[in-house]
Structure formats: structure tokens, C-alpha cells
Scaffold this motif. Structure first.
Motif, mmCIF file in Angstrom:
data_model
loop_
_atom_site.group_PDB
_atom_site.id
_atom_site.type_symbol
_atom_site.label_atom_id
_atom_site.label_comp_id
_atom_site.label_asym_id
_atom_site.label_seq_id
_atom_site.Cartn_x
_atom_site.Cartn_y
_atom_site.Cartn_z
ATOM 1 N N GLY A 36 60.704 28.619 -34.344
ATOM 2 C CA GLY A 36 59.404 28.821 -34.564
ATOM 3 C C GLY A 36 58.991 29.269 -36.023
ATOM 4 O O GLY A 36 57.898 28.940 -36.779
ATOM 5 N N GLU A 37 60.003 30.167 -36.493
ATOM 6 C CA GLU A 37 59.901 30.675 -38.117
ATOM 7 C C GLU A 37 59.744 29.310 -39.043
ATOM 8 O O GLU A 37 59.183 29.310 -39.918
ATOM 9 C CB GLU A 37 60.992 31.639 -38.321
ATOM 10 C CG GLU A 37 61.128 32.856 -37.488
ATOM 11 C CD GLU A 37 61.812 33.758 -38.114
ATOM 12 O OE1 GLU A 37 63.060 33.216 -38.789
ATOM 13 O OE2 GLU A 37 62.091 34.617 -37.364
ATOM 14 N N ALA A 40 56.361 27.421 -38.913
ATOM 15 C CA ALA A 40 55.609 28.468 -39.672
ATOM 16 C C ALA A 40 55.629 28.030 -40.948
ATOM 17 O O ALA A 40 54.764 27.951 -42.010
ATOM 18 C CB ALA A 40 55.638 29.931 -39.096
ATOM 19 N N LEU A 43 54.405 24.670 -41.820
ATOM 20 C CA LEU A 43 53.141 24.350 -41.970
ATOM 21 C C LEU A 43 52.551 25.152 -43.255
ATOM 22 O O LEU A 43 51.483 24.628 -43.955
ATOM 23 C CB LEU A 43 52.598 25.273 -40.739
ATOM 24 C CG LEU A 43 51.141 25.351 -40.491
ATOM 25 C CD1 LEU A 43 50.570 23.945 -40.624
ATOM 26 C CD2 LEU A 43 50.724 26.140 -39.396
ATOM 27 N N ALA A 44 53.144 26.186 -43.696
ATOM 28 C CA ALA A 44 52.459 26.930 -44.929
ATOM 29 C C ALA A 44 52.645 26.332 -46.109
ATOM 30 O O ALA A 44 51.754 25.807 -47.084
ATOM 31 C CB ALA A 44 53.159 28.337 -45.064
ATOM 32 N N LEU A 61 46.353 29.452 -43.066
ATOM 33 C CA LEU A 61 47.495 28.585 -42.641
ATOM 34 C C LEU A 61 48.887 29.289 -42.840
ATOM 35 O O LEU A 61 50.053 28.944 -42.431
ATOM 36 C CB LEU A 61 47.539 27.123 -42.703
ATOM 37 C CG LEU A 61 46.376 26.585 -41.960
ATOM 38 C CD1 LEU A 61 46.226 24.813 -42.484
ATOM 39 C CD2 LEU A 61 46.451 26.460 -40.534
ATOM 40 N N THR A 62 48.999 29.996 -44.257
ATOM 41 C CA THR A 62 49.870 30.385 -44.561
ATOM 42 C C THR A 62 50.267 31.648 -44.173
ATOM 43 O O THR A 62 51.501 32.456 -44.480
ATOM 44 C CB THR A 62 50.111 30.522 -46.046
ATOM 45 O OG1 THR A 62 48.786 31.379 -46.643
ATOM 46 C CG2 THR A 62 49.829 29.064 -46.824
ATOM 47 N N PRO A 64 51.018 33.084 -40.863
ATOM 48 C CA PRO A 64 52.124 33.233 -40.057
ATOM 49 C C PRO A 64 53.460 33.360 -40.778
ATOM 50 O O PRO A 64 54.275 34.023 -40.158
ATOM 51 C CB PRO A 64 52.050 31.848 -39.201
ATOM 52 C CG PRO A 64 50.631 31.533 -39.044
ATOM 53 C CD PRO A 64 50.244 31.867 -40.751
ATOM 54 N N THR A 65 53.922 32.609 -41.744
ATOM 55 C CA THR A 65 55.060 32.708 -42.370
ATOM 56 C C THR A 65 55.338 33.879 -42.967
ATOM 57 O O THR A 65 56.292 34.641 -43.154
ATOM 58 C CB THR A 65 55.383 31.626 -43.677
ATOM 59 O OG1 THR A 65 56.686 31.546 -44.134
ATOM 60 C CG2 THR A 65 54.434 31.801 -44.834
ATOM 61 N N THR A 75 52.146 31.774 -49.261
ATOM 62 C CA THR A 75 51.269 32.670 -48.900
ATOM 63 C C THR A 75 50.446 33.341 -50.384
ATOM 64 O O THR A 75 49.306 33.481 -50.528
ATOM 65 C CB THR A 75 51.559 33.983 -47.866
ATOM 66 O OG1 THR A 75 52.247 33.195 -46.871
ATOM 67 C CG2 THR A 75 50.324 34.568 -47.431
ATOM 68 N N CYS A 102 50.629 41.741 -42.661
ATOM 69 C CA CYS A 102 51.609 40.931 -42.183
ATOM 70 C C CYS A 102 53.015 41.007 -42.975
ATOM 71 O O CYS A 102 54.115 41.029 -42.214
ATOM 72 C CB CYS A 102 51.074 39.576 -42.605
ATOM 73 S SG CYS A 102 49.697 38.903 -41.554
#
Length: 373
Positions: A36-37, A40, A43-44, A61-62, A64-65, A75, A102
Motif C-alpha cells: 500500500g505504501e 501511495a 500515485l504521488a 493526491l501526494t 498519503p505518501t 509532496t 502527516c
């Protein structure tokens, strides 16, 4: 939000940032134990492709990472882009705070408990997260301020240039108005006196030659007055509205020019009627200048005007015989032949002049009919 600014190297720069983000993921070994990481982080990285069109969405969208991994390059780039493209300080501060939370949460992951503020060692992650959040924020705002300052400088420069042009136009309009007054008060008055005296001489004289000369002087004076009045009107109206220019002469006006010159002239033309207007004007001005010079420097001479076209070349020749009486000393600008040569050169032709053995003079114009217009 500001509209996206497109630059010639934008897509290449975005691709480079995506590659750097993927390299950041690889360096931090993201996704080895938690797929999952990795999702993420990927996706970022992909979200950076939309940072120019949708900076806020790309930043979200960035996030979560930043929450689940330590690969925060994507990010930071998204936050910088958002800071450089928005004027809304409150949403920007919220986004920066979200990133700091975060990032600070990741330090204590998987037990997301904020560090005890009484422990000085625990302030290190907090200060590190705040610094990471504020750095791209301030850098983006700085870039935005620099971009807007450059635009303002361009606007100021354009405004100053426009003001300079307006000032120059105002000065030119005043000079033209003054020139129009001088022409109206002085030149027009003197030419009017010449016309009146010539008319009186025409009526009172019994000598046919004197009457003919007086009639020619009066006709030329009246024509000069008409041209002066039109020029005065153009000068006075300059800068206020477009003015109608004097109709430009053509080959059809040659006969009237020769008739009104007061010189015994043999005119022969063999030209088509569809010649380009610049060529027709060049022929007319050449004949006009030649006849003017004959009146000034060869009084009593006769003239011959030949205008013909052969093999794609137009030739206009004006010759005159030797003067029959001494020439008067008349003022002149000495720019007539220079102007004719410049006009001919613009049309791809030449103007030549020479003295003849019998004491006369010849002026020749040669132009390519299909030359530059």
C-alpha cells in the motif's frame, strides 16, 4: 487559483520531476513490506503530471505518501507548485499544516501519537516537519512575487512608452499647427499676391507673349494655392482624425502637367494604362522635376518628353534645348534629383542626367515594369 502557465519546457520538466520522485521512492526502499505504501508513492509521483493544471488536487493526491512513507519529494514539489500559483493564504496555510501533520505522524508510525513536547528530543521531529512544510511554501510565494513583479515592470514600461508616444504626438501636433499658421499667413498670402499681379498683367498687357506668360503664372499660382490650402487642412487636422490625402498623379495627368508648364513641349507616350501606380507616379514626378528645372535654369528652351516601354523596361526621357536667355537666380533646395534617384532605387530603377553638346540637358528614368513595388 491562477490559470496554469504553460512554458515550452513544461512537459520535460514534469517528466524529470516524476523521475526524481520515483528515484526518491527507490532510495527509501518504499513498499518492501507494505504494498500500500508503494501504491501511495506511485500515485504521488503520477500526480505531479497534473500539478500545473490542478495544483490543489495534485497536492492532495501526494499527501498519503507523506503520511505513510518518508518519500516526501513529490509532496514537497506539489506544495511548492500550489504556493507559487495561489493568492489565497488561508488554504495555503492549511495545506502546509496538513503536510506537517502527516510528516510528523510518520515519525511515530505505526503508533500515531505526537511527540511529548516536554521532551526536548521530541522537538526535533516537530521542527523538522515544520521546516519541511514552510520551505516550499516560502519559496513558492517568492517565485510568485518575482513573476508578478516582472509583469508589473513590463506594464510600467509599456505605460511609459505609451506616455512618451503621446507626448511626442502632442509636440508634433503643436509644431504642425504652427507650421499650418505660418503657411496660411505668409506663404498663401504671397502666392495670392503673385496670382493677383499676374492677372492684372494678363489683362493690362498688349504683348501676346507677356499675356501668355502672365496667364501661366496665374494658373500655377492658383494651383499652388489649392495645394497649400489642402496641406494646411491636413496639418491642422493631424492627430485628430484621419484625413483624405491628395489624389496621387498618374500618367493621365502628364498632358495637363505639360500644358500648364508654360514650356513649348513635345510629349509622346507609348505606355499601357495598367502600369502599377508607383511606376506612374515615378514617371510623373520625373517629368515634373525636369520641367521645373527647365523653367528655372533654361528659360526660353523647348523640351521633348518621350515615355515608352521596351523589353520589360520603362524609359522616360526629358531633353531640352539650350536656353535662349539668361537664367534668373532662383532659390532651390537642390534635393529634386536626389529625391528622384531615391524613388527610382526603391522601384529597382535608375535616374541619370547629363549635359548635351548643344548646350541642352537630358534627364532619363529607367524602371523595370515588373520590378519591386
Amino acid at each position: 487559483m491562477r490559470p496554469p502557465t504553460r512554458t515550452p519546457h513544461g512537459p520535460a520538466r514534469d517528466a524529470l520531476l516524476v523521475a526524481a520522485s520515483l528515484l526518491d521512492v527507490w532510495i527509501h526502499d518504499v513498499g518492501t513490506h507494505h504494498p500500500g505504501e508503494l501504491a501511495a508513492a506511485l500515485l504521488a509521483a503520477c500526480a505531479l503530471l497534473t500539478r500545473r493544471r490542478l495544483p490543489l488536487a495534485a497536492f492532495l493526491l501526494t499527501l498519503p505518501t507523506a503520511l505513510f512513507t518518508d518519500a516526501v519529494f513529490a509532496t514537497l514539489v506539489a506544495l511548492y507548485t500550489l504556493a507559487s500559483r495561489t493568492h489565497h493564504r488561508v488554504p495555503l496555510a492549511v495545506c502546509a499544516l496538513a503536510f506537517a501533520v502527516c510528516d510528523l505522524t510518520w515519525w511515530s508510525w505505526p503508533s500515531p501519537e505526537f511527540t511529548d513536547l516536554d521532551d526536548r528530543q521530541g522537538l526535533i521531529p516537530l521542527s523538522y516537519s515544520v521546516a519541511q512544510a514552510t520551505a516550499p511554501l516560502f519559496l513558492g510565494q517568492l517565485v510568485q512575487a518575482r513573476r508578478e513583479l516582472s509583469l508589473r515592470l513590463v506594464e510600467v514600461s509599456e505605460a511609459k512608452e505609451h506616455e512618451r508616444l503621446l507626448l511626442a504626438q502632442g509636440v508634433l501636433a503643436k509644431e504642425r499647427a504652427q507650421l499650418a499658421r505660418e503657411m496660411h499667413d505668409a506663404v498663401s498670402h504671397q502666392v495670392s499676391l503673385i496670382a493677383v499681379r499676374a492677372g492684372a498683367l494678363q489683362v493690362g498687357s498688349r504683348d501676346p507673349d507677356v499675356k501668355e506668360a502672365a496667364a501661366t503664372i496665374r494658373l500655377l499660382s492658383v494651383q499652388t494655392l489649392d495645394e497649400l490650402r489642402h496641406m494646411v487642412g491636413i496639418l491642422r487636422a493631424s492627430g485628430s482624425r484621419p484625413t483624405e490625402l491628395t489624389p496621387q498623379p498618374s500618367l493621365a495627368d502628364l498632358e495637363r502637367l505639360v500644358t500648364g508648364s508654360g514650356i513649348e513641349t513635345d510629349l509622346r507616350t507609348d505606355l499601357p494604362a495598367d502600369l502599377p501606380p508607383p511606376v506612374q507616379r515615378a514617371v510623373y514626378r520625373t517629368v515634373q522635376e525636369a520641367l521645373t528645372n527647365i523653367r528655372k535654369h533654361a528659360p526660353g528652351a523647348t523640351a521633348t518628353v518621350r515615355v515608352r516601354q521596351r523589353d520589360g523596361t520603362l524609359r522616360a526621357t526629358v531633353t531640352n534645348t539650350a536656353p535662349s536667355r539668361p537664367a534668373l537666380s532662383l532659390p532651390g533646395a537642390h534635393h529634386g534629383l536626389i529625391g528622384l534617384r531615391q524613388r527610382a532605387e526603391l522601384l529597382g530603377g535608375t535616374v541619370t542626367s547629363r549635359h548635351l553638346r548643344d548646350g541642352g540637358y537630358e534627364l532619363r528614368l529607367e524602371l523595370p515594369v515588373d520590378g519591386p513595388q
